[in-house]
Motif scaffolding. Structure first.
Motif, PDB file in Angstrom:
ATOM      1  N   LYS A 257     -33.312   8.911  15.777  1.00 24.96           N
ATOM      2  CA  LYS A 257     -33.299   8.051  16.962  1.00 24.96           C
ATOM      3  C   LYS A 257     -31.904   7.981  17.568  1.00 24.96           C
ATOM      4  O   LYS A 257     -30.902   7.954  16.820  1.00 24.96           O
ATOM      5  CB  LYS A 257     -33.705   6.605  16.589  1.00 24.96           C
ATOM      6  CG  LYS A 257     -35.052   6.463  15.927  1.00 24.96           C
ATOM      7  CD  LYS A 257     -36.181   6.683  16.907  1.00 24.96           C
ATOM      8  CE  LYS A 257     -37.538   6.529  16.226  1.00 24.96           C
ATOM      9  NZ  LYS A 257     -38.619   7.113  17.041  1.00 24.96           N
TER      10      LYS A 257
ATOM     11  N   ARG B 227     -32.844  12.080  23.572  1.00 22.67           N
ATOM     12  CA  ARG B 227     -33.819  11.562  22.592  1.00 22.67           C
ATOM     13  C   ARG B 227     -34.665  12.700  22.008  1.00 22.67           C
ATOM     14  O   ARG B 227     -34.888  12.766  20.798  1.00 22.67           O
ATOM     15  CB  ARG B 227     -34.749  10.553  23.272  1.00 22.67           C
ATOM     16  CG  ARG B 227     -34.098   9.237  23.575  1.00 22.67           C
ATOM     17  CD  ARG B 227     -35.156   8.250  24.110  1.00 22.67           C
ATOM     18  NE  ARG B 227     -34.552   6.953  24.376  1.00 22.67           N
ATOM     19  CZ  ARG B 227     -34.475   6.397  25.585  1.00 22.67           C
ATOM     20  NH1 ARG B 227     -34.979   7.001  26.642  1.00 22.67           N
ATOM     21  NH2 ARG B 227     -33.894   5.210  25.735  1.00 22.67           N
TER      22      ARG B 227
ATOM     23  N   THR C 135     -28.097   4.187  20.497  1.00 25.55           N
ATOM     24  CA  THR C 135     -28.293   3.143  21.519  1.00 25.55           C
ATOM     25  C   THR C 135     -29.650   2.454  21.350  1.00 25.55           C
ATOM     26  O   THR C 135     -29.749   1.229  21.460  1.00 25.55           O
ATOM     27  CB  THR C 135     -28.274   3.777  22.932  1.00 25.55           C
ATOM     28  OG1 THR C 135     -27.123   4.583  23.048  1.00 25.55           O
ATOM     29  CG2 THR C 135     -28.287   2.731  24.013  1.00 25.55           C
ATOM     30  N   ASP C 136     -30.667   3.254  21.120  1.00 28.71           N
ATOM     31  CA  ASP C 136     -32.022   2.707  20.975  1.00 28.71           C
ATOM     32  C   ASP C 136     -32.149   1.902  19.685  1.00 28.71           C
ATOM     33  O   ASP C 136     -32.771   0.829  19.674  1.00 28.71           O
ATOM     34  CB  ASP C 136     -33.065   3.832  20.977  1.00 28.71           C
ATOM     35  CG  ASP C 136     -33.144   4.557  22.317  1.00 28.71           C
ATOM     36  OD1 ASP C 136     -32.650   4.010  23.325  1.00 28.71           O
ATOM     37  OD2 ASP C 136     -33.691   5.677  22.356  1.00 28.71           O
TER      38      ASP C 136
ATOM     39  N   ARG D 175     -30.411  -1.455  20.126  1.00 26.30           N
ATOM     40  CA  ARG D 175     -31.197  -2.349  20.988  1.00 26.30           C
ATOM     41  C   ARG D 175     -32.364  -2.946  20.207  1.00 26.30           C
ATOM     42  O   ARG D 175     -32.720  -4.115  20.376  1.00 26.30           O
ATOM     43  CB  ARG D 175     -31.725  -1.519  22.174  1.00 26.30           C
ATOM     44  CG  ARG D 175     -32.419  -2.308  23.258  1.00 26.30           C
ATOM     45  CD  ARG D 175     -33.323  -1.379  24.060  1.00 26.30           C
ATOM     46  NE  ARG D 175     -34.274  -0.717  23.171  1.00 26.30           N
ATOM     47  CZ  ARG D 175     -34.760   0.506  23.342  1.00 26.30           C
ATOM     48  NH1 ARG D 175     -34.392   1.226  24.371  1.00 26.30           N
ATOM     49  NH2 ARG D 175     -35.621   1.022  22.474  1.00 26.30           N
ATOM     50  N   ASP D 176     -32.916  -2.127  19.300  1.00 27.21           N
ATOM     51  CA  ASP D 176     -34.057  -2.587  18.502  1.00 27.21           C
ATOM     52  C   ASP D 176     -33.617  -3.365  17.262  1.00 27.21           C
ATOM     53  O   ASP D 176     -34.447  -3.720  16.424  1.00 27.21           O
ATOM     54  CB  ASP D 176     -34.905  -1.384  18.051  1.00 27.21           C
ATOM     55  CG  ASP D 176     -35.514  -0.655  19.247  1.00 27.21           C
ATOM     56  OD1 ASP D 176     -35.535  -1.233  20.354  1.00 27.21           O
ATOM     57  OD2 ASP D 176     -35.974   0.490  19.067  1.00 27.21           O
TER      58      ASP D 176
END
Lengths: 65, 65, 65, 65, 65, 65
Positions: free
Chosen positions: F55, D17, F58-59, F62-63
């Motif tokens: 970003k 990240r 994966t994040d 998910r968001d």
């Protein structure tokens, strides 16, 4: 000896220096490997050689996208 | 059909021939695949587009590193 | 700091050693740059991820091509 | 839509990240292009697949280099 | 945001448009991802920089292969 | 011997076949080079290894972005 490739617009020399410095510091910090081990390639790509969303970038820029 | 990419300095034509020949023979020997199946790309990179140890290669060469 | 990428079949460790050694010596000889400056990436590609002549390599191999 | 490739060691998720964030911010600043346009690929490379100075990285690490 | 790289001959602008369009539509169809997310890089390679079967492409073309 | 690289999601085998076939036919048509000369590499990238807009993919997924 990690390696970073950047495909993007042609940059002025001072911007190249900044980018190589910041890429190397970020990557050294994230990996714990000394800055001296990193190689960065800045590969300038012309809008005549890039397609985005199925369109030549030159055409998109002309159309104001 | 294995593929080899070489990012390095611009070479004279005779040096290019030698490098393509030796890369192909080495890779053919290691893999057991016929030389005819190999493709080699020699991608010349300018010292203006390469960073080593966080510094532009042009600057390092000027400074005698 | 030139960089070599090899996209080809998975190799045994001894073959990897030979390939890295011979690529590096060939490239050092052609460029006049010391062997210590070279980085080689061996990127194994599965026949499930390669297409040759428009066909998946897995299918070509099964068909004896 | 510039693109950044990082060939280096496998990283923990939090380090990934950080690296994606810092690469993107640095490149956005240097180019003047919005961060949303950048794509970063983190391509983990095993010491079994990398050669440095003509030696397999696994062997160099074992020998304490 | 998938990314496609094409290493091949220099093309006329209209051919570039066709290739970017068809690559993007094919990849969008196969992945189910919207065309707007795709980036295509057309990286022209000179016959002076490509080796096939161990020979410089310039030499092969001159010899009628 | 042009070469195409696709960095994108893992695909089912039948989708891989379609993509290799359509990439090769498109590129053969645009270049005038026979389909047999083309090599395609499908390089699957995990959402854990891709960053978009700064970003981790994966994040973002998910968001719900």
């Amino acid at each position: 000896m990690p390696t970073i490739f950047f495909y993007g617009p042609e940059l002025e020399r001072e911007k190249k220096r900044e980018l190589i410095d910041s890429f190397t510091r970020s990557a050294s910090k994230a990996t714990g490997i000394a800055p001296s081990a990193f190689v960065v390639y800045l590969l300038p790509t012309s809008p005549e050689e890039v397609g985005v969303g199925g369109k030549l970038l030159t055409d998109r820029q002309r159309d104001g996208k």
